[in-house]
Design a protein around this motif. Sequence first.
Motif, short mmCIF file in Angstrom:
data_model
loop_
_atom_site.label_atom_id
_atom_site.label_comp_id
_atom_site.label_asym_id
_atom_site.label_seq_id
_atom_site.Cartn_x
_atom_site.Cartn_y
_atom_site.Cartn_z
N VAL A 297 4.80 -14.06 22.81
CA VAL A 297 4.11 -15.24 23.34
C VAL A 297 5.12 -16.03 22.46
N PHE A 298 6.24 -16.21 21.78
CA PHE A 298 7.99 -16.63 21.90
C PHE A 298 8.41 -16.33 22.91
N LEU A 299 8.14 -15.08 23.95
CA LEU A 299 8.89 -15.26 25.34
C LEU A 299 8.29 -16.10 25.62
N VAL A 300 6.65 -16.11 26.30
CA VAL A 300 6.55 -17.18 27.52
C VAL A 300 6.72 -18.13 27.40
N ILE A 301 6.79 -18.91 25.54
CA ILE A 301 7.46 -20.19 25.64
C ILE A 301 8.70 -20.78 25.56
N VAL A 302 9.59 -19.45 25.23
CA VAL A 302 11.06 -19.89 25.84
C VAL A 302 11.61 -19.72 27.25
N GLY A 303 10.51 -19.51 28.08
CA GLY A 303 10.52 -18.58 29.27
C GLY A 303 9.78 -19.87 30.54
N ILE A 304 8.64 -20.80 29.49
CA ILE A 304 8.16 -21.19 30.11
C ILE A 304 8.38 -22.98 30.59
N ILE A 305 9.58 -23.12 29.39
CA ILE A 305 10.35 -24.68 29.62
C ILE A 305 10.90 -25.27 30.42
N PRO A 306 11.72 -23.03 31.31
CA PRO A 306 12.73 -24.29 32.09
C PRO A 306 11.50 -24.68 33.12
N LEU A 307 11.03 -23.85 33.37
CA LEU A 307 9.72 -23.43 34.09
C LEU A 307 8.70 -24.92 34.33
N ARG B 97 4.03 -17.25 38.40
CA ARG B 97 3.62 -15.04 37.54
C ARG B 97 3.68 -14.49 37.09
N VAL B 98 5.35 -14.23 37.33
CA VAL B 98 6.12 -12.83 36.65
C VAL B 98 5.89 -13.43 35.38
N LEU B 99 6.60 -14.87 34.59
CA LEU B 99 6.05 -14.93 33.85
C LEU B 99 5.13 -14.48 33.07
N LEU B 100 4.22 -15.13 33.60
CA LEU B 100 2.49 -14.48 32.94
C LEU B 100 2.69 -13.24 32.77
N ARG B 101 2.49 -12.24 33.60
CA ARG B 101 2.40 -10.97 34.07
C ARG B 101 3.75 -10.21 33.60
N ASP B 102 5.50 -10.44 33.21
CA ASP B 102 5.43 -9.78 32.46
C ASP B 102 5.28 -10.00 31.19
N SER B 103 4.77 -11.34 30.50
CA SER B 103 4.13 -11.68 29.08
C SER B 103 3.52 -10.28 28.35
#
Length: 75
Positions: A17-27, A64-70
């Motif tokens: 969850v933390f990694l998705v939040i950190v990754g989604i902010i730049p996106l 898609r990559v962000l969500l798949r990798d999470s």
Amino acid sequence: MDNLPYVISHFRGSQRVFLVIVGIIPLLLLTVAALPSVLILPFWGTRGLQRAEVLIQKLTAWLRVLLRDSRHAQH
């Protein structure tokens, strides 16, 4: 010690969850920055339309990559 597997699995879920939040902010920032281009480029002829389509495809691929990798570590 009996609760250790539960604690570890809970930590892994929180980490995802933390990694998705950190990754989604730049996106999200990139999406907001690209929004004027996506709204204006289609009106600049076929070349502008192609650029807007490529931009939307790239944003979709990154999401898609962000969500798949999470979800990748769930096997």
